[in-house]
Write a protein that holds these residues in place. Structure first.
Motif, short mmCIF file in Angstrom:
data_model
loop_
_atom_site.label_atom_id
_atom_site.label_comp_id
_atom_site.label_asym_id
_atom_site.label_seq_id
_atom_site.Cartn_x
_atom_site.Cartn_y
_atom_site.Cartn_z
N THR A 190 49.35 10.85 17.06
CA THR A 190 50.11 11.84 17.83
C THR A 190 49.83 13.24 17.32
O THR A 190 49.68 14.19 18.09
N ALA A 194 48.10 16.40 19.39
CA ALA A 194 48.73 17.71 19.47
C ALA A 194 47.78 18.81 19.00
O ALA A 194 47.74 19.91 19.58
N TYR A 203 50.39 28.35 23.23
CA TYR A 203 51.70 27.91 22.78
C TYR A 203 52.40 29.09 22.13
O TYR A 203 51.75 29.90 21.46
N ASP A 211 59.27 17.22 15.84
CA ASP A 211 59.74 16.86 17.17
C ASP A 211 58.91 17.52 18.26
O ASP A 211 58.65 16.92 19.31
N LYS A 212 58.49 18.77 18.03
CA LYS A 212 57.66 19.46 19.00
C LYS A 212 56.23 18.92 19.00
O LYS A 212 55.57 18.88 20.03
N VAL A 214 55.45 15.84 18.61
CA VAL A 214 55.52 14.63 19.44
C VAL A 214 55.39 15.00 20.92
O VAL A 214 54.69 14.33 21.68
N GLN A 215 56.06 16.06 21.34
CA GLN A 215 55.99 16.48 22.73
C GLN A 215 54.57 16.92 23.11
O GLN A 215 54.05 16.55 24.17
N LEU A 216 53.94 17.69 22.23
CA LEU A 216 52.58 18.17 22.51
C LEU A 216 51.58 17.02 22.48
O LEU A 216 50.60 17.00 23.24
N ALA A 218 52.05 14.07 23.41
CA ALA A 218 52.28 13.11 24.50
C ALA A 218 51.31 13.33 25.64
O ALA A 218 51.23 12.52 26.55
#
Length: 218
Positions: A190, A194, A203, A211-212, A214-216, A218
């Protein structure tokens, strides 16, 4: 435009995942690996420089690219000597950032850690915080500092304590919400995803918590 990427730490858990992504990505034409040991990967994109990373400045002429991905890092268990630890976790990333600035490399993406602080009583956290400050001081246009929590990966040298810690964090992850979400464990794959995303998109933050990431990723 095809890119040239530099990876520092390609033999580590995140660096290994990152290398796989770059080799499969048509946006990257060449991948330069600066490391002590070979990754043992035969691929037309790959150019390896097996060097003493403490003397990275000696290879300034070869340190040219469009992006530097710095995945360098050690642990107290692997490197109990604080002087050597500082040379690895501070010295190598900062030397790489300085070379990137001098050689006009526009993007620098480095892995730090969650919870770092210059005021921490823990040497590890202070070292990472000092590294972040020194990297940002180079004023490279696209600088991103990733702060993952516990990194989950399959390692040949995993110690029992690391395995237990990973198992405990996996159980705790669903309970960590809001401001605690940044302490959830995260997969090395992950983080690698990212990093590639950040190199190819804009960005609005330079320091990116777990946590951010993980979002990137994804």
């Amino acid at each position: 435009m095809s890119k040239t990427a530099i990876i520092l730490g390609a033999t580590g858990s995140t660096g290994t995942e990152l290398l796989k992504l770059l080799l499969a990505d048509d946006r990257y034409e060449k991948v330069k690996l600066f490391s002590r040991n070979s990754v043992n990967v035969s691929h037309p994109k790959v150019k390896e420089y097996l060097i003493d990373l403490f003397k990275l400045e000696d290879y300034a002429a070869d340190f040219t690219a469009d992006v530097v991905f710095c995945c360098i890092g050690t642990t107290k268990a692997k490197t109990p000597d604080e002087n050597t630890y500082h040379k690895i976790d501070y010295g190598i990333p900062v030397a790489a950032a300085r070379l990137a600035m001098v050689n006009n490399i526009p993007s620098f993406i480095v892995i730090s850690a969650v919870g770092v602080s210059k005021d921490s009583r823990f040497f590890y956290n202070r070292t990472k915080a000092e590294m972040q400050e020194a990297v940002l001081a180079q004023h490279i246009d696209n600088t991103y500092i990733l702060q993952p929590s516990l990194i989950l990966a399959s390692r040949a040298d995993n110690r029992l304590g690391e395995k237990i810690g990973a198992a405990v964090m996996t159980l705790l992850n669903p309970l960590l919400w809001g401001n605690l979400a940044k302490y959830r464990s995260i997969k090395a794959s992950t983080i690698a995803k990212a990093m590639v995303w950040l190199d190819n998109n804009s960005y609005d933050k330079q320091i990116i918590t777990s946590d951010k990431i993980v979002q990137l990723g994804a």
